[in-house]
Design a protein around this motif. Sequence first.
Motif, PDB file in Angstrom:
ATOM      1  N   ALA A  70       0.832  -1.206   0.000  1.00 49.11           N
ATOM      2  CA  ALA A  70       0.000   0.000   0.000  1.00 49.11           C
ATOM      3  C   ALA A  70       0.868   1.258   0.000  1.00 49.11           C
ATOM      4  CB  ALA A  70      -0.934   0.007   1.209  1.00 49.11           C
ATOM      5  N   CYS A  71       2.007   1.215   0.686  1.00 47.89           N
ATOM      6  CA  CYS A  71       2.900   2.380   0.731  1.00 47.89           C
ATOM      7  C   CYS A  71       3.643   2.564  -0.587  1.00 47.89           C
ATOM      8  CB  CYS A  71       3.903   2.242   1.877  1.00 47.89           C
ATOM      9  SG  CYS A  71       3.171   2.549   3.490  1.00 47.89           S
ATOM     10  N   LEU A  72       3.854   1.462  -1.324  1.00 45.03           N
ATOM     11  CA  LEU A  72       4.585   1.536  -2.594  1.00 45.03           C
ATOM     12  C   LEU A  72       3.676   1.915  -3.759  1.00 45.03           C
ATOM     13  CD1 LEU A  72       6.947  -1.582  -2.357  1.00 45.03           C
ATOM     14  CD2 LEU A  72       7.593   0.840  -2.256  1.00 45.03           C
ATOM     15  N   ASP A  73       2.365   1.705  -3.588  1.00 45.81           N
ATOM     16  CA  ASP A  73       1.405   1.919  -4.673  1.00 45.81           C
ATOM     17  C   ASP A  73       1.426   3.376  -5.134  1.00 45.81           C
ATOM     18  OD1 ASP A  73      -0.756   2.219  -6.307  1.00 45.81           O
ATOM     19  OD2 ASP A  73      -2.170   1.171  -4.997  1.00 45.81           O
ATOM     20  N   ALA A  74       1.930   3.605  -6.364  1.00 46.55           N
ATOM     21  CA  ALA A  74       2.136   4.984  -6.846  1.00 46.55           C
ATOM     22  C   ALA A  74       0.827   5.676  -7.187  1.00 46.55           C
ATOM     23  CB  ALA A  74       3.053   4.967  -8.070  1.00 46.55           C
ATOM     24  N   VAL A  93     -11.514  -0.289   5.998  1.00 40.78           N
ATOM     25  CA  VAL A  93     -11.578   0.993   5.290  1.00 40.78           C
ATOM     26  C   VAL A  93     -11.336   0.766   3.800  1.00 40.78           C
ATOM     27  CG1 VAL A  93     -10.520   3.269   5.022  1.00 40.78           C
ATOM     28  CG2 VAL A  93     -10.839   2.310   7.312  1.00 40.78           C
ATOM     29  N   GLU A  94     -10.364  -0.106   3.499  1.00 42.27           N
ATOM     30  CA  GLU A  94      -9.994  -0.359   2.108  1.00 42.27           C
ATOM     31  C   GLU A  94     -11.162  -0.977   1.329  1.00 42.27           C
ATOM     32  OE1 GLU A  94      -7.368   0.922   1.152  1.00 42.27           O
ATOM     33  OE2 GLU A  94      -7.141   0.097  -0.864  1.00 42.27           O
ATOM     34  N   ARG A  95     -11.888  -1.886   1.987  1.00 37.88           N
ATOM     35  CA  ARG A  95     -12.996  -2.558   1.304  1.00 37.88           C
ATOM     36  C   ARG A  95     -14.126  -1.600   0.935  1.00 37.88           C
ATOM     37  NH1 ARG A  95     -12.084  -6.783   4.905  1.00 37.88           N
ATOM     38  NH2 ARG A  95     -13.757  -6.117   6.289  1.00 37.88           N
ATOM     39  N   THR A  96     -14.228  -0.461   1.649  1.00 38.36           N
ATOM     40  CA  THR A  96     -15.306   0.488   1.315  1.00 38.36           C
ATOM     41  C   THR A  96     -15.077   1.110  -0.054  1.00 38.36           C
ATOM     42  OG1 THR A  96     -14.199   2.461   2.200  1.00 38.36           O
ATOM     43  CG2 THR A  96     -15.468   1.133   3.767  1.00 38.36           C
ATOM     44  N   GLY A  97     -13.818   1.140  -0.520  1.00 39.97           N
ATOM     45  CA  GLY A  97     -13.523   1.766  -1.803  1.00 39.97           C
ATOM     46  C   GLY A  97     -13.664   3.281  -1.772  1.00 39.97           C
ATOM     47  N   SER A  98     -13.808   3.862  -0.570  1.00 35.93           N
ATOM     48  CA  SER A  98     -14.068   5.302  -0.479  1.00 35.93           C
ATOM     49  C   SER A  98     -12.807   6.091  -0.146  1.00 35.93           C
ATOM     50  CB  SER A  98     -15.121   5.570   0.602  1.00 35.93           C
ATOM     51  OG  SER A  98     -14.613   5.206   1.873  1.00 35.93           O
ATOM     52  N   TYR A  99     -11.651   5.426  -0.102  1.00 35.77           N
ATOM     53  CA  TYR A  99     -10.441   6.109   0.327  1.00 35.77           C
ATOM     54  C   TYR A  99      -9.270   5.651  -0.529  1.00 35.77           C
ATOM     55  CZ  TYR A  99      -6.620   7.652   3.339  1.00 35.77           C
ATOM     56  OH  TYR A  99      -5.499   8.263   3.826  1.00 35.77           O
ATOM     57  N   ARG A 100      -8.518   6.591  -1.066  1.00 42.07           N
ATOM     58  CA  ARG A 100      -7.379   6.232  -1.915  1.00 42.07           C
ATOM     59  C   ARG A 100      -6.076   6.857  -1.425  1.00 42.07           C
ATOM     60  NH1 ARG A 100      -6.641   2.127  -4.449  1.00 42.07           N
ATOM     61  NH2 ARG A 100      -5.227   3.154  -5.901  1.00 42.07           N
ATOM     62  N   GLY A 101      -6.070   7.303  -0.154  1.00 44.32           N
ATOM     63  CA  GLY A 101      -4.849   7.908   0.389  1.00 44.32           C
ATOM     64  C   GLY A 101      -3.951   6.863   1.029  1.00 44.32           C
TER      65      GLY A 101
END
Lengths: 195, 195
Positions: A70-74, A93-101
């Motif tokens: 997740a930290c490497l994902d550009a 949080v990730e499964r909600t799909g509502s956050y891309r930070g």
Amino acid sequence: MTARALDALVEALRRLPGVGARSAQRMALQLLQHDRAGAAQLALALQQALAAVRHCTRCHTFSEDEVCAACLDATRDDSQLCVVETPADQAAVERTGSYRGRYYVLMGRLSPLDGVGPDALQARSLIERALDGRVQEVILATSFTAEGEATAHTLAEVLRARGLRVTRLARGVPAGSELEYVDLGTIAHAMHDRR
Amino acid sequence: MTARALDALVEALRRLPGVGARSAQRMALQLLQHDRAGAAQLALALQQALAAVRHCTRCHTFSEDEVCAACLDATRDDSQLCVVETPADQAAVERTGSYRGRYYVLMGRLSPLDGVGPDALQARSLIERALDGRVQEVILATSFTAEGEATAHTLAEVLRARGLRVTRLARGVPAGSELEYVDLGTIAHAMHDRR
């Protein structure tokens, strides 16, 4: 039970959270009598996890590499940092799909009675992470329990003192709820934070 | 969670009886974050138990030796054989101090729906044990559940057919109970078996 190795196994199983003397005995009996393959698999999985699993140097979550995926994902947004208690919370949080930070995983929460103070919580490492020059908003997504709220409050004070914008997940009525069955504290918060 | 070794550990923990997906995640988090010594201890205990624990050739309980201590104890009465389901049940009978005979541990109970028939129960080995020429009474101390009763019934038939005296633990009102709160089936049994 007469076998010493069996007593040692029961003792070791009791250290698992939520496992008492009876459950541990039941587990040991089940493993040795009906699932020796499962017992061997568990022993191997424990050793491999102990050897391989460490903490991501950026977000502090469990990782087998120095920096997690997740930290490497550009493609993720460097300006937002979501602070959660556990990898399981991060997954939710990730499964909600509502956050891309980005994320920061505390691996716990403030719990002074259990001896978990800001030091044990890696608060200093969080502050370093948040002050990397790119993060503009820290989203506190700790639990809405007494300890989770205390954690959020403490972290918010420290982070705001460094000039960061700090937000907290909204409190309110859960999706799908009938108002009649929602507790009053939640309704009061939802009324206060109405939009 | 992102680490593969961690997923494998959660998967292995789920095979423990009574442990679901959430408990397994909580256990893995606890072990890797707060109790790595406990995780190493559990891995070692599992391996040592797998290597060392086998069945006593006389009473079939778990033992690290070919014959367990209870079977070797020369002060015990060879004429009585108490049949229990698990080592934990054996320990419970032993703690009462009311029995000084031998034991036979079934390591389970009849459960046709789960595929546990008389063969899986080592019934043949029990019969051999009971026909050693010294045993005069077989005391069936299986559980007073449907499956435990069925087990006792089946074993009693087979053992009586070989000419052995077979008894069953008495059913009745538990010590310390007020009659008002005891279930009716138990009172009916206690009335029938009054002495």
